[in-house]
Design a protein around this motif. Sequence first.
Motif, PDB file in Angstrom:
ATOM      1  N   GLY A  35       0.792  -1.232   0.000  1.00  0.00           N
ATOM      2  CA  GLY A  35       0.000   0.000   0.000  1.00  0.00           C
ATOM      3  C   GLY A  35       0.816   1.270   0.000  1.00  0.00           C
ATOM      4  O   GLY A  35       0.258   2.363  -0.070  1.00  0.00           O
ATOM      5  N   LEU A  36       2.153   1.155   0.063  1.00  0.00           N
ATOM      6  CA  LEU A  36       3.008   2.341   0.004  1.00  0.00           C
ATOM      7  C   LEU A  36       3.296   2.701  -1.446  1.00  0.00           C
ATOM      8  O   LEU A  36       3.420   1.825  -2.308  1.00  0.00           O
ATOM      9  CB  LEU A  36       4.338   2.096   0.723  1.00  0.00           C
ATOM     10  N   VAL A 163     -17.308   1.149  11.736  1.00  0.00           N
ATOM     11  CA  VAL A 163     -16.276   0.836  12.719  1.00  0.00           C
ATOM     12  C   VAL A 163     -15.024   1.658  12.428  1.00  0.00           C
ATOM     13  O   VAL A 163     -14.514   2.369  13.284  1.00  0.00           O
ATOM     14  CB  VAL A 163     -15.954  -0.671  12.721  1.00  0.00           C
ATOM     15  N   ARG A 164     -14.535   1.571  11.204  1.00  0.00           N
ATOM     16  CA  ARG A 164     -13.427   2.418  10.779  1.00  0.00           C
ATOM     17  C   ARG A 164     -13.219   2.285   9.279  1.00  0.00           C
ATOM     18  O   ARG A 164     -13.733   1.370   8.633  1.00  0.00           O
ATOM     19  CB  ARG A 164     -12.127   2.072  11.514  1.00  0.00           C
ATOM     20  N   ASN A 165     -12.422   3.216   8.719  1.00  0.00           N
ATOM     21  CA  ASN A 165     -11.996   3.124   7.332  1.00  0.00           C
ATOM     22  C   ASN A 165     -10.950   2.026   7.185  1.00  0.00           C
ATOM     23  O   ASN A 165     -10.187   1.744   8.114  1.00  0.00           O
ATOM     24  CB  ASN A 165     -11.379   4.444   6.858  1.00  0.00           C
ATOM     25  N   LEU A 166     -10.889   1.429   6.010  1.00  0.00           N
ATOM     26  CA  LEU A 166      -9.800   0.522   5.685  1.00  0.00           C
ATOM     27  C   LEU A 166      -8.624   1.322   5.150  1.00  0.00           C
ATOM     28  O   LEU A 166      -8.801   2.350   4.487  1.00  0.00           O
ATOM     29  CB  LEU A 166     -10.235  -0.508   4.642  1.00  0.00           C
ATOM     30  N   THR A 167      -7.415   0.860   5.430  1.00  0.00           N
ATOM     31  CA  THR A 167      -6.216   1.507   4.910  1.00  0.00           C
ATOM     32  C   THR A 167      -6.005   1.093   3.458  1.00  0.00           C
ATOM     33  O   THR A 167      -6.631   0.144   2.962  1.00  0.00           O
ATOM     34  CB  THR A 167      -4.979   1.106   5.731  1.00  0.00           C
ATOM     35  N   ASN A 220      -7.444   6.800   0.975  1.00  0.00           N
ATOM     36  CA  ASN A 220      -6.994   5.413   0.993  1.00  0.00           C
ATOM     37  C   ASN A 220      -7.455   4.654  -0.244  1.00  0.00           C
ATOM     38  O   ASN A 220      -6.712   3.840  -0.802  1.00  0.00           O
ATOM     39  CB  ASN A 220      -7.496   4.707   2.264  1.00  0.00           C
ATOM     40  N   VAL A 221      -8.677   4.915  -0.685  1.00  0.00           N
ATOM     41  CA  VAL A 221      -9.189   4.274  -1.893  1.00  0.00           C
ATOM     42  C   VAL A 221      -8.376   4.725  -3.108  1.00  0.00           C
ATOM     43  O   VAL A 221      -7.972   3.906  -3.945  1.00  0.00           O
ATOM     44  CB  VAL A 221     -10.686   4.582  -2.078  1.00  0.00           C
TER      45      VAL A 221
END
Length: 412
Positions: A35-36, A163-167, A220-221
């Motif tokens: 993801g970097l 709940v939260r965002n995904l990375t 993130n998307v």
Amino acid sequence: MVTTIDIARDNPNAKTIASTGASHLVGEEKPTLIGLSREELGEALGTIGVPQKQWRMRSSQLWHWLYVRGVSNFADMTNIAKDLRAKLDEAFTIARPKIVSEQISVDGTRKWLFQFPPRGAGNPVEVETVYIPEEGRGTLCVSSQVGCTLTCTFCHTGTQKLVRNLTSEEILSQILIARDRLGDFPDAHTPQGAIVPSEGRLVTNIVMMGMGEPLYNFENVKKALLIASDGDGLSLSKRRITLSTSGVVPEIFRTGDEIGCMLAISLHAVRDEDRDILVPINKKWNIKELLDACRNYPGLSNAKRITFEYVMLKDINDSNEDALELVRLLKGIPAKINLIPFNPWPGSQYACSDWERIEEFADIVNRAGYASPIRTPRGRDIFAACGQLKSTSERMRKKDRDALNAKKAAVY
């Protein structure tokens, strides 16, 4: 002639595969390299002593191993020196997240339940991802959030609080694991008996239509999709990546300008009073504002049409008058309309439109010059159909998260 597969919800032939011992939860003690961006990979390498003049070359090597070869262990990166591999393994992780379960429908649709670290939620979180095989293509439906804030009344995901965002890593990991499990990386093998396209890549299309609203997790998307479409990595064409939004109007232009993917709009009603109920975000940005944003979508043309998703709800939005109004609203927008038979879920208040009604609705739209395919329900027997995805994850209360964090700090 329209064909459909109608599978009973509790079909005993639906196949469920429990998680294997090889899968494990990505630890939060080591940062991930998945993801970097290339630049961020270079900076990460700098933290373990790699000279800056090598960053570009080493980043390209890592990129190739992660996204072309699909490795999840530094030891497999055979053109990188052993001592550097050891340093990478000590400092970082590229391990896959845990597969909690894998279900296979009688129609070949696969659904995975993945577990990710808490990252502020208190407990580990879970999301669902679906693979839909068709002749000549394999579509992966990817989640962007754990839960959702939008409370669309026909959607099962909307009953789960955010709940939260995904990375970006967690979004990409859904693609990587799907390709792992299907044998879609070089030198990998497709599971015996799997229903997949007969030739070529097995994951050919990505749709951001899983759990959550992608445009409420824009950065993130964006990062994940730009990596997915990078020509030197996963190399998915932007024409084969579709982002679906319920109507976050301010981010629609940015989607086309900064990501460049195809756009889908969860429309589902042609009058504000109806859409306010079905898709409550309409109270913030109404149909006119939404369609104005669509008309200004970068690159919009007959070759790059917007898809409008329209769930067929009996006696709610399925009349001939609704079809005619839909045609009027979309005038001048290069578009196609996906008509989606409603997929029921426990506690839902709606029923699916009768098949004859859906066909008549489609005929009206077709005669006006718009393609209006009726989406074949897939994976209903494993609750993998459109609008049915949900996990049991909940966000811990703040005082409970604080107590848990204090307990962990005391251990260390």
